[in-house]
Each structure stands twice: as structure tokens, then as C-alpha cells.
Write a protein that holds these residues in place. Structure first.
Motif, PDB file in Angstrom:
ATOM      1  N   CYS A   4      86.025   1.922 -43.130  1.00  0.00           N
ATOM      2  CA  CYS A   4      86.950   2.486 -42.164  1.00  0.00           C
ATOM      3  C   CYS A   4      86.261   2.579 -40.805  1.00  0.00           C
ATOM      4  CB  CYS A   4      87.401   3.872 -42.624  1.00  0.00           C
ATOM      5  SG  CYS A   4      88.624   4.670 -41.563  1.00  0.00           S
ATOM      6  N   ASN A   5      87.014   2.297 -39.754  1.00  0.00           N
ATOM      7  CA  ASN A   5      86.460   2.294 -38.405  1.00  0.00           C
ATOM      8  C   ASN A   5      87.402   2.990 -37.434  1.00  0.00           C
ATOM      9  OD1 ASN A   5      86.652   0.368 -35.640  1.00  0.00           O
ATOM     10  ND2 ASN A   5      84.602   1.129 -36.162  1.00  0.00           N
ATOM     11  N   GLY A   6      86.820   3.698 -36.491  1.00  0.00           N
ATOM     12  CA  GLY A   6      87.576   4.266 -35.391  1.00  0.00           C
ATOM     13  C   GLY A   6      86.872   3.972 -34.089  1.00  0.00           C
ATOM     14  N   ARG A   7      87.616   3.475 -33.100  1.00  0.00           N
ATOM     15  CA  ARG A   7      86.997   3.117 -31.843  1.00  0.00           C
ATOM     16  C   ARG A   7      87.912   3.435 -30.672  1.00  0.00           C
ATOM     17  NH1 ARG A   7      86.606  -3.347 -32.462  1.00  0.00           N
ATOM     18  NH2 ARG A   7      85.403  -2.572 -34.245  1.00  0.00           N
ATOM     19  N   ASN A   8      87.258   3.694 -29.546  1.00  0.00           N
ATOM     20  CA  ASN A   8      87.966   3.919 -28.293  1.00  0.00           C
ATOM     21  C   ASN A   8      87.054   3.455 -27.175  1.00  0.00           C
ATOM     22  OD1 ASN A   8      88.622   5.547 -25.760  1.00  0.00           O
ATOM     23  ND2 ASN A   8      90.419   5.964 -27.031  1.00  0.00           N
ATOM     24  N   SER A   9      87.503   2.477 -26.422  1.00  0.00           N
ATOM     25  CA  SER A   9      86.666   1.889 -25.388  1.00  0.00           C
ATOM     26  C   SER A   9      86.419   2.842 -24.228  1.00  0.00           C
ATOM     27  CB  SER A   9      87.292   0.585 -24.884  1.00  0.00           C
ATOM     28  OG  SER A   9      88.571   0.815 -24.323  1.00  0.00           O
ATOM     29  N   TYR A  10      87.377   3.709 -23.970  1.00  0.00           N
ATOM     30  CA  TYR A  10      87.209   4.656 -22.872  1.00  0.00           C
ATOM     31  C   TYR A  10      86.086   5.649 -23.187  1.00  0.00           C
ATOM     32  CZ  TYR A  10      88.163   8.321 -19.464  1.00  0.00           C
ATOM     33  OH  TYR A  10      88.055   9.251 -18.453  1.00  0.00           O
ATOM     34  N   PHE A  11      86.120   6.187 -24.398  1.00  0.00           N
ATOM     35  CA  PHE A  11      85.074   7.114 -24.807  1.00  0.00           C
ATOM     36  C   PHE A  11      83.809   6.401 -25.257  1.00  0.00           C
ATOM     37  CE2 PHE A  11      88.942   9.736 -25.874  1.00  0.00           C
ATOM     38  CZ  PHE A  11      88.785  10.613 -24.826  1.00  0.00           C
ATOM     39  N   ARG A  12      83.886   5.087 -25.376  1.00  0.00           N
ATOM     40  CA  ARG A  12      82.779   4.285 -25.883  1.00  0.00           C
ATOM     41  C   ARG A  12      82.352   4.765 -27.264  1.00  0.00           C
ATOM     42  NH1 ARG A  12      81.292   5.473 -20.691  1.00  0.00           N
ATOM     43  NH2 ARG A  12      79.596   6.829 -21.452  1.00  0.00           N
ATOM     44  N   SER A  13      83.323   5.101 -28.059  1.00  0.00           N
ATOM     45  CA  SER A  13      83.060   5.567 -29.403  1.00  0.00           C
ATOM     46  C   SER A  13      83.335   4.463 -30.412  1.00  0.00           C
ATOM     47  CB  SER A  13      83.910   6.796 -29.738  1.00  0.00           C
ATOM     48  OG  SER A  13      85.295   6.517 -29.591  1.00  0.00           O
ATOM     49  N   ASP A  14      82.577   4.472 -31.478  1.00  0.00           N
ATOM     50  CA  ASP A  14      82.685   3.469 -32.525  1.00  0.00           C
ATOM     51  C   ASP A  14      82.129   4.089 -33.803  1.00  0.00           C
ATOM     52  OD1 ASP A  14      81.498   0.006 -32.915  1.00  0.00           O
ATOM     53  OD2 ASP A  14      83.119   1.123 -33.884  1.00  0.00           O
ATOM     54  N   TYR A  15      83.021   4.569 -34.633  1.00  0.00           N
ATOM     55  CA  TYR A  15      82.633   5.303 -35.828  1.00  0.00           C
ATOM     56  C   TYR A  15      82.911   4.495 -37.074  1.00  0.00           C
ATOM     57  CZ  TYR A  15      82.730   9.230 -32.556  1.00  0.00           C
ATOM     58  OH  TYR A  15      82.521  10.064 -31.482  1.00  0.00           O
ATOM     59  N   TRP A  16      82.043   4.651 -38.040  1.00  0.00           N
ATOM     60  CA  TRP A  16      82.158   3.932 -39.308  1.00  0.00           C
ATOM     61  C   TRP A  16      81.981   4.871 -40.483  1.00  0.00           C
ATOM     62  CZ3 TRP A  16      83.487  -1.138 -39.518  1.00  0.00           C
ATOM     63  CH2 TRP A  16      83.366  -1.871 -38.336  1.00  0.00           C
ATOM     64  N   GLY A  17      82.702   4.577 -41.541  1.00  0.00           N
ATOM     65  CA  GLY A  17      82.504   5.279 -42.784  1.00  0.00           C
ATOM     66  C   GLY A  17      81.417   4.633 -43.616  1.00  0.00           C
ATOM     67  N   GLN A  18      81.205   5.183 -44.787  1.00  0.00           N
ATOM     68  CA  GLN A  18      80.133   4.707 -45.662  1.00  0.00           C
ATOM     69  C   GLN A  18      80.540   3.510 -46.507  1.00  0.00           C
ATOM     70  OE1 GLN A  18      82.182   7.119 -46.531  1.00  0.00           O
ATOM     71  NE2 GLN A  18      82.719   6.505 -48.618  1.00  0.00           N
ATOM     72  N   GLY A  19      81.818   3.263 -46.600  1.00  0.00           N
ATOM     73  CA  GLY A  19      82.325   2.134 -47.353  1.00  0.00           C
ATOM     74  C   GLY A  19      82.735   2.497 -48.763  1.00  0.00           C
ATOM     75  N   THR A  20      83.663   1.727 -49.282  1.00  0.00           N
ATOM     76  CA  THR A  20      84.088   1.861 -50.667  1.00  0.00           C
ATOM     77  C   THR A  20      84.219   0.462 -51.266  1.00  0.00           C
ATOM     78  OG1 THR A  20      85.736   2.855 -52.152  1.00  0.00           O
ATOM     79  CG2 THR A  20      86.560   1.924 -50.084  1.00  0.00           C
ATOM     80  N   GLN A  21      83.722   0.303 -52.468  1.00  0.00           N
ATOM     81  CA  GLN A  21      83.666  -1.007 -53.105  1.00  0.00           C
ATOM     82  C   GLN A  21      84.994  -1.349 -53.750  1.00  0.00           C
ATOM     83  OE1 GLN A  21      80.909  -3.342 -53.466  1.00  0.00           O
ATOM     84  NE2 GLN A  21      82.636  -4.621 -54.148  1.00  0.00           N
ATOM     85  N   VAL A  22      85.472  -2.539 -53.449  1.00  0.00           N
ATOM     86  CA  VAL A  22      86.648  -3.098 -54.105  1.00  0.00           C
ATOM     87  C   VAL A  22      86.215  -4.356 -54.838  1.00  0.00           C
ATOM     88  CG1 VAL A  22      88.897  -4.191 -53.778  1.00  0.00           C
ATOM     89  CG2 VAL A  22      88.282  -2.159 -52.449  1.00  0.00           C
ATOM     90  N   THR A  23      86.486  -4.396 -56.120  1.00  0.00           N
ATOM     91  CA  THR A  23      86.163  -5.555 -56.931  1.00  0.00           C
ATOM     92  C   THR A  23      87.425  -6.041 -57.614  1.00  0.00           C
ATOM     93  OG1 THR A  23      83.916  -4.733 -57.330  1.00  0.00           O
ATOM     94  CG2 THR A  23      84.735  -6.468 -58.784  1.00  0.00           C
ATOM     95  N   VAL A  24      87.768  -7.292 -57.380  1.00  0.00           N
ATOM     96  CA  VAL A  24      88.956  -7.899 -57.975  1.00  0.00           C
ATOM     97  C   VAL A  24      88.481  -8.934 -58.976  1.00  0.00           C
ATOM     98  CG1 VAL A  24      91.135  -9.063 -57.578  1.00  0.00           C
ATOM     99  CG2 VAL A  24      90.200  -7.527 -55.831  1.00  0.00           C
ATOM    100  N   SER A  25      88.677  -8.644 -60.226  1.00  0.00           N
ATOM    101  CA  SER A  25      88.170  -9.517 -61.277  1.00  0.00           C
ATOM    102  C   SER A  25      88.924  -9.254 -62.568  1.00  0.00           C
ATOM    103  CB  SER A  25      86.677  -9.277 -61.502  1.00  0.00           C
ATOM    104  OG  SER A  25      86.188 -10.055 -62.579  1.00  0.00           O
ATOM    105  N   SER A  26      89.081 -10.302 -63.351  1.00  0.00           N
ATOM    106  CA  SER A  26      89.672 -10.161 -64.664  1.00  0.00           C
ATOM    107  C   SER A  26      88.606  -9.998 -65.732  1.00  0.00           C
ATOM    108  CB  SER A  26      90.549 -11.374 -64.984  1.00  0.00           C
ATOM    109  OG  SER A  26      89.787 -12.570 -64.945  1.00  0.00           O
TER     110      SER A  26
END
Length: 120
Positions: free
Chosen positions: A98-120
Motif C-alpha cells: 500500500c502506498n500514499g503520496r502527495n507531491s505538495y507535501f513531498r510525502s511517500d508512505y509505504w506499508g510492510q506488504g502482504t503476500q499474495v500467492t495464486v497457485s493450485s
């Protein structure tokens, strides 16, 4: 202070669905609302790529692979971003951020991530 926390990833069969959630904290509702929110993903050995973004007025943008299958939404009152993923294919396997950004505030935030695995 700002935190983005993803959840909802897991193992799913091809053709299945998942909903990813990004819960944010440290934003006021006003500041959250002026950030472009997005989902990105990174597969092993590959560069991070855009999946979907959504602006403060709910304009959305999707990668070619996501278009027609994924839906990004936001709830500014809850400071929440969702990614509904349908018709999943093995190529969707990645860590989703997940990401949140705003060029005016020069902000760029990221989450830690979540794994998605698509497999049979």
C-alpha cells in the motif's frame, strides 16, 4: 508516525478472489484525503510495479494486467484503502504494498506488504 498496514493476503487458487486492506494511521482525515493512494506489487526477481491508484476525487488508474479484474476503493472517513482482486492468475503472485503520496507535501508512505500467492 504515519503507518500503512496491509492485510488480506494469502494463498488462493487461480480464478479465485481476495480483498486486500490497507489501514492507515497517523493521518488526519483531511491529510489522508489529499493523498493519492495506491497498490503496488513486487514479484521475486522483478521490479516493483503499479497495480492501481485512486485520487482524492476517486479517479482510478489500473495497470493493464489489473484492469477489468481488480478494483481499488477508498474510504476517507475510515482512512482505508481496499483492493478487490478477482479472477486471480498465477502471475498475480507477489508482495502487495500500500502506498500514499502527495507531491505538495513531498510525502511517500509505504506499508510492510502482504503476500499474495495464486497457485493450485
Amino acid at each position: 508516525q504515519v503507518q500503512l498496514v496491509e492485510s488480506g493476503g494469502g494463498l488462493v487458487q487461480p480464478g479465485g478472489s481476495l480483498t486486500l486492506s490497507c489501514v492507515t494511521s497517523g493521518f488526519s482525515r483531511i491529510i489522508f484525503g489529499v493523498h493519492i493512494m495506491g497498490w503496488y506489487r513486487q514479484a521475486p526477481g522483478k521490479e516493483r510495479e503499479l497495480v492501481a491508484t485512486i485520487t482524492s476525487n476517486f479517479t482510478t488508474d489500473y495497470s493493464d494486467s489489473a484492469k477489468g479484474r481488480f478494483t481499488i476503493t477508498r474510504d476517507n472517513a475510515k482512512k482505508l484503502v481496499l483492493l478487490q482482486m478477482n479472477s486471480l492468475i498465477p502471475e498475480d503472485t507477489a508482495i502487495y504494498y500500500c502506498n500514499g503520496r502527495n507531491s505538495y507535501f513531498r510525502s511517500d508512505y509505504w506499508g510492510q506488504g502482504t503476500q499474495v500467492t495464486v497457485s493450485s
